[in-house]
Design a protein around this motif. Sequence first.
Motif, PDB file in Angstrom:
ATOM      1  N   ALA A 100      44.657  43.851  54.325  1.00 33.86           N
ATOM      2  CA  ALA A 100      43.931  44.052  53.862  1.00 33.86           C
ATOM      3  C   ALA A 100      42.322  45.044  54.523  1.00 33.86           C
ATOM      4  O   ALA A 100      41.676  45.760  54.093  1.00 33.86           O
ATOM      5  N   ASP A 101      42.396  45.160  55.788  1.00 34.05           N
ATOM      6  CA  ASP A 101      42.006  45.873  56.250  1.00 34.05           C
ATOM      7  C   ASP A 101      42.925  47.433  56.015  1.00 34.05           C
ATOM      8  O   ASP A 101      42.335  48.488  56.595  1.00 34.05           O
ATOM      9  N   LYS A 102      43.411  47.346  55.820  1.00 35.98           N
ATOM     10  CA  LYS A 102      44.331  48.825  55.604  1.00 35.98           C
ATOM     11  C   LYS A 102      45.269  48.917  53.917  1.00 35.98           C
ATOM     12  O   LYS A 102      45.075  49.800  53.877  1.00 35.98           O
ATOM     13  N   TYR A 103      45.443  47.966  53.119  1.00 38.34           N
ATOM     14  CA  TYR A 103      45.397  48.195  51.836  1.00 38.34           C
ATOM     15  C   TYR A 103      43.819  48.288  50.879  1.00 38.34           C
ATOM     16  O   TYR A 103      42.756  48.215  51.303  1.00 38.34           O
ATOM     17  N   ASN A 104      44.441  48.483  49.359  1.00 33.38           N
ATOM     18  CA  ASN A 104      42.796  48.096  48.066  1.00 33.38           C
ATOM     19  C   ASN A 104      42.695  47.491  48.293  1.00 33.38           C
ATOM     20  O   ASN A 104      43.508  46.563  48.392  1.00 33.38           O
ATOM     21  N   ARG A 105      41.558  46.771  48.599  1.00 34.08           N
ATOM     22  CA  ARG A 105      40.909  45.374  49.041  1.00 34.08           C
ATOM     23  C   ARG A 105      40.695  44.604  47.380  1.00 34.08           C
ATOM     24  O   ARG A 105      40.270  43.938  46.935  1.00 34.08           O
ATOM     25  N   LYS A 106      40.007  45.364  46.761  1.00 36.40           N
ATOM     26  CA  LYS A 106      39.887  45.719  44.496  1.00 36.40           C
ATOM     27  C   LYS A 106      41.063  45.077  44.010  1.00 36.40           C
ATOM     28  O   LYS A 106      41.298  44.059  43.699  1.00 36.40           O
ATOM     29  N   VAL A 107      42.459  45.475  44.342  1.00 36.00           N
ATOM     30  CA  VAL A 107      43.900  45.493  44.287  1.00 36.00           C
ATOM     31  C   VAL A 107      44.128  43.953  44.718  1.00 36.00           C
ATOM     32  O   VAL A 107      44.628  42.693  43.931  1.00 36.00           O
ATOM     33  N   MET A 108      43.862  43.880  45.374  1.00 33.56           N
ATOM     34  CA  MET A 108      44.277  42.137  46.446  1.00 33.56           C
ATOM     35  C   MET A 108      43.454  41.189  46.176  1.00 33.56           C
ATOM     36  O   MET A 108      43.987  40.397  45.546  1.00 33.56           O
ATOM     37  N   LEU A 109      42.296  41.205  45.709  1.00 36.67           N
ATOM     38  CA  LEU A 109      40.821  40.456  45.439  1.00 36.67           C
ATOM     39  C   LEU A 109      41.717  40.539  44.023  1.00 36.67           C
ATOM     40  O   LEU A 109      41.825  39.156  43.828  1.00 36.67           O
ATOM     41  N   ALA A 110      41.841  41.127  43.110  1.00 40.00           N
ATOM     42  CA  ALA A 110      42.035  40.943  41.468  1.00 40.00           C
ATOM     43  C   ALA A 110      43.587  40.243  41.300  1.00 40.00           C
ATOM     44  O   ALA A 110      43.217  39.144  41.181  1.00 40.00           O
ATOM     45  N   SER A 111      44.836  40.683  41.966  1.00 40.34           N
ATOM     46  CA  SER A 111      45.712  39.619  42.242  1.00 40.34           C
ATOM     47  C   SER A 111      45.528  38.390  42.247  1.00 40.34           C
ATOM     48  O   SER A 111      45.598  37.338  42.355  1.00 40.34           O
ATOM     49  N   CYS A 112      44.122  38.484  43.142  1.00 38.91           N
ATOM     50  CA  CYS A 112      44.354  36.947  44.136  1.00 38.91           C
ATOM     51  C   CYS A 112      43.925  35.425  43.005  1.00 38.91           C
ATOM     52  O   CYS A 112      44.050  34.643  43.083  1.00 38.91           O
ATOM     53  N   LEU A 113      42.813  36.515  42.324  1.00 41.87           N
ATOM     54  CA  LEU A 113      42.139  36.387  41.080  1.00 41.87           C
ATOM     55  C   LEU A 113      43.137  35.323  40.222  1.00 41.87           C
ATOM     56  O   LEU A 113      43.188  34.008  39.869  1.00 41.87           O
ATOM     57  N   VAL A 114      43.895  35.983  40.090  1.00 41.74           N
ATOM     58  CA  VAL A 114      45.329  36.253  38.855  1.00 41.74           C
ATOM     59  C   VAL A 114      45.879  34.206  39.825  1.00 41.74           C
ATOM     60  O   VAL A 114      46.481  33.787  38.537  1.00 41.74           O
ATOM     61  N   ILE A 115      46.048  34.594  40.820  1.00 46.15           N
ATOM     62  CA  ILE A 115      47.276  34.010  41.660  1.00 46.15           C
ATOM     63  C   ILE A 115      46.910  32.498  41.363  1.00 46.15           C
ATOM     64  O   ILE A 115      47.181  31.172  40.960  1.00 46.15           O
ATOM     65  N   TRP A 116      45.437  32.301  41.764  1.00 48.96           N
ATOM     66  CA  TRP A 116      44.644  30.830  41.535  1.00 48.96           C
ATOM     67  C   TRP A 116      43.998  30.504  39.912  1.00 48.96           C
ATOM     68  O   TRP A 116      43.913  28.940  40.195  1.00 48.96           O
ATOM     69  N   SER A 117      43.978  31.493  39.317  1.00 46.19           N
ATOM     70  CA  SER A 117      43.623  30.789  37.798  1.00 46.19           C
ATOM     71  C   SER A 117      44.738  30.083  37.559  1.00 46.19           C
ATOM     72  O   SER A 117      44.372  29.179  36.394  1.00 46.19           O
TER      73      SER A 117
END
Length: 541
Positions: free
Chosen positions: A163-180
Amino acid sequence: MGPNLIMFPIKVTHFRNIGAMSIILISEEFHLSKIRMASIKEAVRHRGYDSIRNEDSTEKTDQRTMEKEATVAKSMAQEVHFGDQACMINSTYFTDSDLIGSNNTDIKCEAGAENLCLNIRNGNGSYVCKWDYNGQGLEYQLVAGPVFIVIYTFSGIFISFAADKYNRKVMLASCLVIWSTMTLLTGFVNSYWQIVILRFGLGIGEAGCTPFAASMIADYFPKQSRGLALGVYNWGIYIGYSMSYAFGNFISKANINNQGWRWSYFLAAIPGIAVAALLFLTVDDPPRQQSEPDKDADKEQNTMSVKYKAKRVFTRFFNPSVMLLLLASSVRNAAGYVISYNTQQYFTDLHQTKEQIGDYMSWIPIVGGIFSVTVGGLLSDVIVKRLGLYSRVIVIIISLTLAAPFAAGTLFFLPPYAYLCQIPTYLFGEMWIGITIAVLVELVPSDIRTTGIAVYLFIITNIGGNIQLLVPVIKNHIKEMHKHDIPKYPDVNALRTALYILYPGPYLYAAFIFVFVMFLMRRDQRKAEQSAYTILPDTTA
């Protein structure tokens, strides 16, 4: 602030990491599903209790059974079969009014063995108690705590490196889909090990939430207003926690499609997909605010290899101020986990109904928690401009000290006064959350900020989150000390004593440690001023 406000409903959507599992305790412990109902009815017939209520009660009993099947379902623990078993009223056939003995004495379903429990009779000769899963015990504590916490915290560190290197927004949205998705699938479980596997998946999804969001917020806002910004973000904790009581107590009772507690998970998960899409389409990943380079930084900083980043994080966290900040936060975090996992059971032991618990706990955390993190963040933002970073800790010390007596009052008084004590407990006791993260993001350089937050959560969650495993240990030890008491020492008193040690106690323990944090940070600040350089470099002001 507009786009950032999207981020705190993300926590609301999932009910944070403790909300989903608190539904296990909130589920309707005394009601039965069709599968379990059939076995109980067969047992009744086998023992010859067809006239269980009175001479003409067979028809009434069958009618009441059908009504129960149509309106309620068993708790998750009773249906999936995990955790401890205990004696409880057989609410399929009886109510509290049936617990009257032959001499008008009160009968209590508190036998410690199955054979004793199943032989408790009322004045009419009816067997009024059952032996069933109570939603407590080591298996519950494991799935609620370590099973989730281990994967959640370890995954957070590994994800944060990317996350310190890549797009944080995309990773955050992806994590939300996984835990949902994991939350949704929990509504379909039929075995304990399915719960364990889904909790692992849930931990992976949730691992990126606060590291990504807090890092983005730190880049959206200057350091003078981060306390308030992070306080607003943490509204989601209290909205979600309160919603877990509303969902667990009222959605389960609604028994949608005759699936009871399962719809608490279905309804909690569905909005997450929509919020993930909204996050992806409307929120921008802000440019990373660059800090002044460290004096030991070199060209390797541009590549930020894992080895290099780990070295930098380790160096920062080995600072005495940061180490004590982690310890104090872990101790205070422990109190939150302890009360979250035991609130429902404690008030149930005080003979409070699900509706009574929900009537209070569905709004007190929202009102008290939101006020606390907002005012706490605002106050720390005001005084930090005058006194420096260490002054944020002063707000934490004062707030925890004020909250501790009211936390103790929750255990000392009986309802409704016990519930009312929760209001000032939340009003004062939750200020620390946003403030500690605000302090941390100012202590850690921007290029390792997400990783730093992940490491912080790893430490305080593994220490604080596993302290709740001591509750049954202390409770059982206290019961053993009083096993020869006459009359019998009530279970609720043993639980209350354990909670005194592990709930209001950590408020004061943490406040004491934060005092040393304040003095160390003040010392560091003075050294920095005397050396004519900024020890906590940050150009986001």
